[in-house]
Motif scaffolding. Structure first.
Motif, PDB file in Angstrom:
ATOM      1  N   UNK A  10       0.841  -1.252   0.001  1.00 45.57           N
ATOM      2  CA  UNK A  10      -0.027   0.001   0.049  1.00 45.57           C
ATOM      3  C   UNK A  10       0.956   1.208   0.098  1.00 45.57           C
ATOM      4  N   UNK A  11       0.154   2.316  -0.615  1.00 44.81           N
ATOM      5  CA  UNK A  11       0.729   3.740  -0.560  1.00 44.81           C
ATOM      6  C   UNK A  11       0.404   4.124   0.922  1.00 44.81           C
ATOM      7  N   UNK A  12       1.304   4.078   1.718  1.00 44.83           N
ATOM      8  CA  UNK A  12       0.857   4.324   3.373  1.00 44.83           C
ATOM      9  C   UNK A  12       0.548   5.692   3.521  1.00 44.83           C
ATOM     10  N   UNK A  13       1.272   6.729   2.564  1.00 41.75           N
ATOM     11  CA  UNK A  13       1.015   8.262   2.814  1.00 41.75           C
ATOM     12  C   UNK A  13      -0.408   8.399   2.516  1.00 41.75           C
ATOM     13  N   UNK A  14      -0.957   7.635   1.360  1.00 40.57           N
ATOM     14  CA  UNK A  14      -2.071   7.977   0.769  1.00 40.57           C
ATOM     15  C   UNK A  14      -3.117   7.473   1.848  1.00 40.57           C
ATOM     16  N   UNK A  82       3.841   1.372  12.655  1.00 44.35           N
ATOM     17  CA  UNK A  82       3.098   2.730  11.930  1.00 44.35           C
ATOM     18  C   UNK A  82       1.850   2.502  11.800  1.00 44.35           C
ATOM     19  N   UNK A  83       1.464   1.463  11.168  1.00 42.87           N
ATOM     20  CA  UNK A  83      -0.130   1.420  10.694  1.00 42.87           C
ATOM     21  C   UNK A  83      -0.647   1.043  11.825  1.00 42.87           C
ATOM     22  N   UNK A  84      -0.253   0.363  12.848  1.00 42.20           N
ATOM     23  CA  UNK A  84      -0.888   0.109  14.267  1.00 42.20           C
ATOM     24  C   UNK A  84      -1.281   1.506  14.974  1.00 42.20           C
TER      25      UNK A  84
END
Length: 565
Positions: A10-14, A82-84
């Motif tokens: 995934x594009x984590x910033x988006x 970071x996602x968590x």
């Protein structure tokens, strides 16, 4: 088909931008209808994210030599915390919602308990520590997967080598054990270094977040919502006092059955002098027999297993570079489970197939749950489904073992009892280690051996200096990968033994109905609530547990050695 499931990094910033917007919509909703709509969107977004995480994990574990998924594994080691942390913004909004009373009426209380735990377990102060922890755990799994040992004229993985542990030829099983131990002994400093890093990283996380130590943190991490560490300590003592003596009778029978002067550590896996029952046929045959079994067991299991086969959602054969062990993952968004195993031609293949199918079947029946953290329940509950499935399929064991099915059942039930002290040992060891993060590797190994003698006095290491030194636990991946998980197996085992008693001894027609009931609720109830739903006794009710052990002990005692020939 599993191979067609699309993985995208995934594009984590988006994602962050969209997730924060959706969370803001949830937080500022003018009415409950809008809040529920926003929550539905947040669940869908989180499901898609966890789907990608799990696909990367599964495909990496299937082949740790795959360069692409090696890189993805490294990506998630770094980015999962970071996602968590981003998802924690949703948990904060959930707990602070002005519609919390309405939400509690429509969503399980366990979602809110989970949210409280996540907020206590993660903030900016531990992100880097968690990233480093993930990297070190990956080093452990890679080290285990890298084992290719020359034995009996061929290269073997650790799982393939373990197939020799139950060989009737005593010298062969001894040399197989020695080759296995040698791998861990040769890498002893590396295992010690890995674990030392994990202990200090985990201890620092706990301290940063205000916990006294990682024991407190670990219990919170395992979402122990309906019992305390003190109850676990009492349960461990109960096992020492009540289970260990029964096991010593079983080991005495085993020694006499094998006709040996003393039961050495390398004799323990061999239950019968001519060899343990082995399933008939290869992996394909076992799956074919399992399919027939699950169609006869119930409509639900038949339909479920057909779909698992059709979508190729099982990877069962041991290969070089494949991660060790077995597991089941639920792949969010596609809403199907995946079973991973390492078949080696022993009865363990049937054990792991029925065990992981129990997990998979539960998640399949809980697909109605939209919250990704609640499809699987907490691990103490989840292991009831898997361990009980091992027993509920007993009437079909002749499909796999033919005339030796009775011998398999005796060995299987015995091993269920024999596991309990080991499971408690692992928990006790971790409690000691994380209470003393300053310990050296030598002190940890001394602690393991001291506790091993208490819980598993049958383990005679006179002929193995390495095991006598206390390195057995290196092979137990849970200690490195998922601390404080292991006691959950023991809690679930005594629940599974109750299902065994009801189904096999009492032939209670409501047994399957209750099993289905606890599968369908997923993680919407706490452990003890689930136990109650299944009409089971709490593992912490010592009088009920003593009665259960008496039934198991009597059942095994009534099976004579003549019956086992």
């Amino acid at each position: 088909m599993f191979s067609d499931f699309l993985y995208e990094r995934p594009d984590l910033a988006q994602y962050k931008k969209k997730f924060e917007s959706a969370t803001q919509t949830f937080s500022t909703a003018k009415n409950y209808t809008n809040a529920k709509h926003a929550m539905k969107k947040l669940n869908a977004m989180r499901s898609e994210m966890t789907k990608n995480m799990k696909l990367a994990y599964i495909r990496h574990s299937i082949n740790t030599k795959d360069d692409f998924y090696n890189q993805e594994n490294e990506f998630w080691d770094h980015h999962e915390p970071l996602v968590d942390q981003l998802h924690n913004t949703f948990y904060q909004s959930l707990l602070a919602s002005p519609f919390k009373t309405d939400l509690l009426n429509d969503y399980p209380e366990t979602l809110f308990l989970f949210a409280e735990d996540q907020l206590a377990l993660l903030n900016e102060s531990v992100i880097e520590l968690k990233q480093k922890e993930n990297e070190v755990v990956s080093r452990y799994t890679q080290l285990i997967a890298s084992a290719e040992l020359l034995f009996d004229g061929k290269k073997c993985t650790l799982s393939e080598l373990a197939a020799y542990f139950s060989q009737p030829d005593r010298e062969l099983r001894k040399t197989a054990q020695e080759a296995y131990i040698q791998f861990f002994s040769e890498h002893e400093s590396e295992f010690d270094q890995i674990f030392d890093q994990l202990v200090h990283l985990r201890d620092q996380q706990a301290k940063n977040l205000g916990f006294a130590n990682y024991v407190e943190y670990g219990d919170r991490l395992m979402n122990r919502w309906s019992y305390s560490r003190e109850q676990l300590q009492n349960f461990r003592r109960f096992i020492i006092e009540n289970v260990v003596p029964i096991n010593q009778k079983l080991y005495k029978r085993q020694q006499e059955r094998l006709d040996i002067a003393s039961l050495e550590y390398y004799d323990l896996p061999l239950v019968y002098p001519k060899g343990n029952p082995q399933p008939h046929g290869d992996a394909e045959t076992l799956v074919h027999e399992a399919k027939k079994m699950y169609h006869e067991l119930s409509t639900e299991t038949g339909e479920f297993f057909d779909q698992m086969i059709a979508e190729q959602l099982m990877d069962l054969i041991s290969r070089p570079g494949k991660q060790s062990g077995g597991y089941c993952e639920y792949i969010d968004e596609v809403r199907m489970p995946f079973i991973f195993a390492n078949f080696n031609g022993t009865s363990d293949d049937v054990d792991v197939l029925t065990h992981e199918t129990g997990h998979a079947f539960q998640s399949y029946l809980s697909r109605w749950i939209e919250e990704p953290e609640l499809v699987f329940p907490t691990s103490d509950t989840a292991e009831i489904h898997s361990m009980s499935m091992e027993f509920l399929t007993w009437p079909w064991m002749s499909n796999f073992f033919g005339e030796e099915s009775k011998k398999y059942q005796f060995a299987h039930l015995s091993s269920a009892l024999e596991f309990l002290p080991y499971g408690a040992l692992v928990d006790h060891f971790q409690e000691k280690v994380y209470s003393h993060p300053e310990w050296t590797p030598t002190k940890r190994k001394n602690c393991w051996r001291k506790l091993e003698k208490l819980y598993c006095p049958e383990r005679d290491y006179q002929t193995s200096e390495a095991l006598a030194r206390g390195i057995y636990w290196y092979r137990q991946g849970h200690i490195f990968e998922v601390p404080f998980y292991y006691i959950d197996y023991t809690l679930a085992q005594v629940c599974a033994l109750q299902f065994w008693q009801r189904a096999i001894v009492e032939q209670d027609p409501t047994t399957w109905t209750d099993y289905l009931a606890i599968c369908r609720i997923g993680g919407s109830q706490t452990f003890l609530e689930t136990v109650k739903t299944g009409h089971l006794a709490s593992p912490f009710d010592q009088n009920k547990m003593k009665s259960l052990l008496a039934v198991v002990d009597n059942y095994l005692s009534m099976i004579t050695e003549d019956d086992l020939r």
